[in-house]
Design a protein around this motif. Structure first.
Motif, PDB file in Angstrom:
ATOM      1  N   PRO A   1     -14.711  -5.949  -9.320  1.00 28.54           N
ATOM      2  CA  PRO A   1     -14.640  -4.830  -9.027  1.00 28.54           C
ATOM      3  C   PRO A   1     -15.369  -4.030 -10.062  1.00 28.54           C
ATOM      4  O   PRO A   1     -15.200  -2.714  -9.903  1.00 28.54           O
ATOM      5  N   GLY A   2     -16.293  -4.399 -10.957  1.00 26.33           N
ATOM      6  CA  GLY A   2     -16.670  -3.511 -11.963  1.00 26.33           C
ATOM      7  C   GLY A   2     -15.700  -2.550 -12.829  1.00 26.33           C
ATOM      8  O   GLY A   2     -14.850  -3.484 -13.600  1.00 26.33           O
ATOM      9  N   GLU A   3     -15.869  -1.418 -12.794  1.00 26.47           N
ATOM     10  CA  GLU A   3     -14.872  -0.498 -13.826  1.00 26.47           C
ATOM     11  C   GLU A   3     -13.777  -0.468 -13.363  1.00 26.47           C
ATOM     12  O   GLU A   3     -12.686   0.188 -13.941  1.00 26.47           O
ATOM     13  N   SER A   4     -13.382  -0.775 -11.960  1.00 25.76           N
ATOM     14  CA  SER A   4     -11.924  -0.701 -11.289  1.00 25.76           C
ATOM     15  C   SER A   4     -10.890  -1.182 -12.132  1.00 25.76           C
ATOM     16  O   SER A   4     -11.042  -2.428 -12.548  1.00 25.76           O
ATOM     17  N   GLU A   5      -9.793  -0.787 -12.296  1.00 29.56           N
ATOM     18  CA  GLU A   5      -8.790  -1.383 -13.082  1.00 29.56           C
ATOM     19  C   GLU A   5      -7.721  -2.068 -12.215  1.00 29.56           C
ATOM     20  O   GLU A   5      -6.852  -2.825 -12.638  1.00 29.56           O
ATOM     21  N   ARG A   6      -7.832  -1.630 -11.139  1.00 31.28           N
ATOM     22  CA  ARG A   6      -6.735  -2.256  -9.827  1.00 31.28           C
ATOM     23  C   ARG A   6      -7.418  -2.814  -8.903  1.00 31.28           C
ATOM     24  O   ARG A   6      -8.488  -2.385  -8.012  1.00 31.28           O
TER      25      ARG A   6
ATOM     26  N   TYR B   1       0.896  -1.105   0.035  1.00 33.51           N
ATOM     27  CA  TYR B   1       0.021   0.143  -0.121  1.00 33.51           C
ATOM     28  C   TYR B   1       0.858   1.240  -0.164  1.00 33.51           C
ATOM     29  O   TYR B   1       2.009   1.230   0.068  1.00 33.51           O
ATOM     30  N   HIS B   2       0.068   2.284  -0.035  1.00 28.28           N
ATOM     31  CA  HIS B   2       0.758   3.498   0.018  1.00 28.28           C
ATOM     32  C   HIS B   2       1.594   3.613   1.321  1.00 28.28           C
ATOM     33  O   HIS B   2       1.264   3.293   2.309  1.00 28.28           O
ATOM     34  N   ARG B   3       2.906   4.389   1.397  1.00 30.71           N
ATOM     35  CA  ARG B   3       3.773   4.696   2.351  1.00 30.71           C
ATOM     36  C   ARG B   3       3.159   5.465   3.167  1.00 30.71           C
ATOM     37  O   ARG B   3       2.361   6.589   3.040  1.00 30.71           O
TER      38      ARG B   3
ATOM     39  N   GLN C   1      -5.910  -1.545  -3.572  1.00 33.37           N
ATOM     40  CA  GLN C   1      -6.119  -2.242  -4.677  1.00 33.37           C
ATOM     41  C   GLN C   1      -6.596  -3.495  -4.276  1.00 33.37           C
ATOM     42  O   GLN C   1      -7.018  -4.607  -5.124  1.00 33.37           O
ATOM     43  N   GLU C   2      -6.485  -4.079  -2.958  1.00 32.47           N
ATOM     44  CA  GLU C   2      -6.897  -5.324  -2.205  1.00 32.47           C
ATOM     45  C   GLU C   2      -8.382  -5.104  -2.163  1.00 32.47           C
ATOM     46  O   GLU C   2      -8.893  -4.249  -1.023  1.00 32.47           O
ATOM     47  N   THR C   3      -9.523  -5.877  -2.772  1.00 28.84           N
ATOM     48  CA  THR C   3     -10.752  -5.882  -2.585  1.00 28.84           C
ATOM     49  C   THR C   3     -11.393  -7.151  -2.153  1.00 28.84           C
ATOM     50  O   THR C   3     -12.403  -7.619  -2.376  1.00 28.84           O
ATOM     51  N   ASN C   4     -10.668  -7.673  -1.029  1.00 22.82           N
ATOM     52  CA  ASN C   4     -10.961  -8.987  -0.645  1.00 22.82           C
ATOM     53  C   ASN C   4     -11.530  -8.901   0.789  1.00 22.82           C
ATOM     54  O   ASN C   4     -11.277  -9.524   1.582  1.00 22.82           O
ATOM     55  N   GLY C   5     -12.191  -7.656   1.122  1.00 25.56           N
ATOM     56  CA  GLY C   5     -12.414  -7.368   2.397  1.00 25.56           C
ATOM     57  C   GLY C   5     -14.074  -7.782   2.656  1.00 25.56           C
ATOM     58  O   GLY C   5     -14.957  -7.968   1.766  1.00 25.56           O
TER      59      GLY C   5
END
Length: 639
Positions: free
Chosen positions: A528-533, A176-178, A576-580
């Protein structure tokens, strides 16, 4: 003498706002969160140009304690900025100069230097742990004082304990982001010249007593005593006074074995009954005058393992945990608000879980406070590095020692995990030095805190540990049933199947009755539909399919007679993790009532434990009956 802390609400009173250091609180403190002056120092010129003495370099503003990479900071500067500077003025009241003034930092990632009025007052290394500077000698004659902080956080330094923070400029895969610089509270505190600097509580449920260790900031110049008052919902449990022979005093406070055993539901801490004992400690001089006073709290509970099961308060306890990254979209590692910390705990409990595994992060003490108050078990985990070098070993060990000290008193923390999935020890199987390091961390942790189980390396490549944590992202229930449906299947899985394609046992290790838990599984996302990440271990077409597969996996785990607990991956989507189970904004993907019903279904292992307990009680009663009959039969002859 008038009690200067009489206005402090008891720690166990209804819904108090948590202090930044909730287990050692005082009335007189000031939150320094808010707008600070800020500057990037990409060329690392600030030290040479003495920015700690000059104000013109600070050309931006930032909202503390949010990291500059985050939206909440007001900057959203997510590129590579290895050095950053902060500045602000603070007011120190004249009456506070009679004692000492402390400047506290909850966490600064990764290396920090602090100046007050141009004078260096603190240096600290470790991005997840607190530090304190006594700034009294640096105070100027005016009421306002200038505080400057330099934070160095090299994004490419893989020997730095960093957890899930990405070394690439944009998040990729599971990173993830720093989070750079200040990301936990900063506060000022006025204290007496001699004051209580540390507390350590160690419950002993079996003996009905509570261990206490008090440490002062300095060797006292006169005879001092510490008065300890313990109460639970207004009932006094203890009121004792101890003499200090030096800077420290260590005592056992007797609560009484019979009292503890007879009133377990009222006194002991557990997720169902999070009983917290309020503590008030008063430092007294030889005339009985108050020198210092602090508030604290303690949960009376035990945590351990026995007979292949996790034990809470001496009884088998089935762990239903969820993996939590505890990242927020607007603020990253930092929580967006105090309320968000409480809400995170409430969401976990609403979904039926009794525990949480905080993944690759040392969480804000205020989060642990809400776990203590609301009743949620926690596995405390270290943020790992990614390479194995002498410097990486030194850094991780130093910071881990600080974590153990900071969080020892939280009753919610029931297991320590210094290493996850061989992160930072990438050749654990082939390198004896790496195995020795993990084994050393395990034994060091056990020596400093023998009151909790420790897992040397969670997931695979077991070198040493009190619990065997298995990571298995099988995508269907049938596979989990095949692998964990019996003791024989379990042993075959660990030795031959190797779910993560890693050897489970290393260096001749073999199971010696340790509980086996599925400490990562699931990881399910829906398209995730339209999401690319996006990222997930398995992708379902919609939320109905996601709920159905969640039930399939949970049912397989709960039907296992040999799995002693689980940790589902994961609580929330994170970048970008959509596994929640929840979206990143903490809204529900699935019907929470349905999720709760699935999560809380009685496990076969619990049913087995209950039957064993019934049989044991029956055997005890039968033995007592036989013993009584034998005594009656022998009585006439003895007469």
């Amino acid at each position: 003498m008038t009690d200067p802390f009489s206005s402090v609400p008891p720690t166990g009173s209804a819904d108090p706002a948590p202090h930044p250091r909730p287990q050692l609180t005082r009335e007189r403190w000031e939150d320094l969160g808010g707008v600070w002056q800020f500057a990037h120092d990409d060329e690392d010129r600030g030290l040479g140009e003495r920015w700690f003495e000059r104000g013109e370099a600070f050309d931006q503003q930032i909202v503390v304690p949010f990291p500059p990479e985050s939206r909440a900071s007001g900057l959203r500067a997510s590129g590579y900025h290895p050095v950053v500077w902060y500045s602000r003025t603070v007011r120190v009241a004249p009456e506070d100069r009679a004692g000492r003034v402390l400047l506290h930092f909850g966490a600064v990632d990764y290396r920090a230097q602090v100046w007050v009025n141009g004078r260096l007052v603190a240096e600290h290394e470790g991005g997840h742990t607190p530090f304190t500077a006594e700034i009294t000698p640096a105070l100027g004659p005016e009421d306002t004082q200038r505080v400057v902080v330099r934070a160095q956080d090299d994004p490419l330094d893989l020997a730095q304990p960093r957890g899930k923070q990405d070394w690439e400029e944009a998040p990729h895969a599971i990173w993830y982001h720093r989070t750079t610089g200040i990301w936990q509270p900063v506060w000022l505190e006025a204290v007496p010249p001699t004051h209580i600097a540390g507390l350590r509580w160690t419950p002993d449920v079996e003996r009905g007593r509570l261990g206490l260790h008090v440490r002062l900031n300095e060797l006292p110049r006169q005879d001092l005593r510490v008065r300890v008052r313990l109460s639970l919902r207004g009932e006094r449990l203890a009121d004792d006074t101890y003499a200090l022979g030096g800077r420290e005093v260590e005592r056992q406070i007797e609560l009484g074995v019979q009292r503890v055993q007879a009133r377990r539901k009222e006194l002991l801490w557990s997720p169902r009954r999070p009983n917290l004992i309020d503590a008030r400690l008063t430092l007294l001089d030889e005339d009985g005058a108050v020198v210092d006073e602090v508030g604290s709290y303690v949960g009376l509970r035990s945590a351990g393992v026995r007979d292949g099961r996790f034990q809470l308060n001496g009884s088998p306890y089935y762990l239903r945990m969820v993996l939590a990254q505890n990242y927020w979209p607007e603020s990253h590692l930092a929580a967006p608000s105090e309320g968000a910390l409480r809400r995170e705990v409430e969401l976990v409990k609403e979904l039926g879980f009794n525990g949480i595994r905080i993944h690759q992060k040392v969480e804000d003490p205020r989060f642990l406070y809400w776990c203590d108050r609301l009743g949620l078990l926690v596995w405390g985990e270290m943020a790992n590095a990614y390479v194995f070098t002498p410097e990486a070993q030194r850094r991780l060990t130093r910071e881990w020692l600080d974590v153990l000290e900071r969080d020892h008193n939280h009753p919610c923390v029931v297991t320590w995990v210094p290493v996850n999935e061989s992160w930072g020890v990438p050749n654990l199987e082939g390198d004896p030095a790496q195995r020795a390091f993990v084994r050393g961390l395990y034994h060091l942790t056990r020596s400093l805190d023998p009151s909790r189980p420790v897992i040397g390396n969670d997931g695979w490549e077991i070198v040493e540990g009190d619990i065997l944590g298995v990571h298995d992202y099988a995508l269907d229930g049938a596979t989990l049933r095949e692998r964990y449906g019996s003791e024989e299947a379990l042993e075959h899985t660990l030795r031959a199947v190797q779910p993560a394609r890693r050897n489970f046992y290393l260096a001749g290790h073999h199971r010696q009755g340790e509980p086996v838990m599925l400490t990562e599984f699931g990881g399910l996302s829906h398209a995730p539909g339209e999401s690319e990440r996006w990222w997930g271990y398995g992708t379902l077409p919609d939320t109905d399919a996601l709920l159905s597969r969640y039930e399939e996996l949970l049912s397989a785990v709960l039907d296992s007679p040999v799995i002693a607990g689980f940790c589902y991956t994961q609580l929330t989507d994170t970048e970008q993790e959509t596994n929640g189970l929840l979206r990143e904004d903490r809204t529900h993907k699935l019907d929470p009532g349905r999720v709760r019903a699935i999560t809380t279904r009685v496990s076969r292992a619990v049913q087995h434990d209950v039957l064993q307990e019934i049989h044991a009680l029956a055997d005890e009663r039968r033995l007592e009956q036989l013993r009584g009959a034998a005594e009656q039969a022998a009585a006439p002859a003895e007469d």
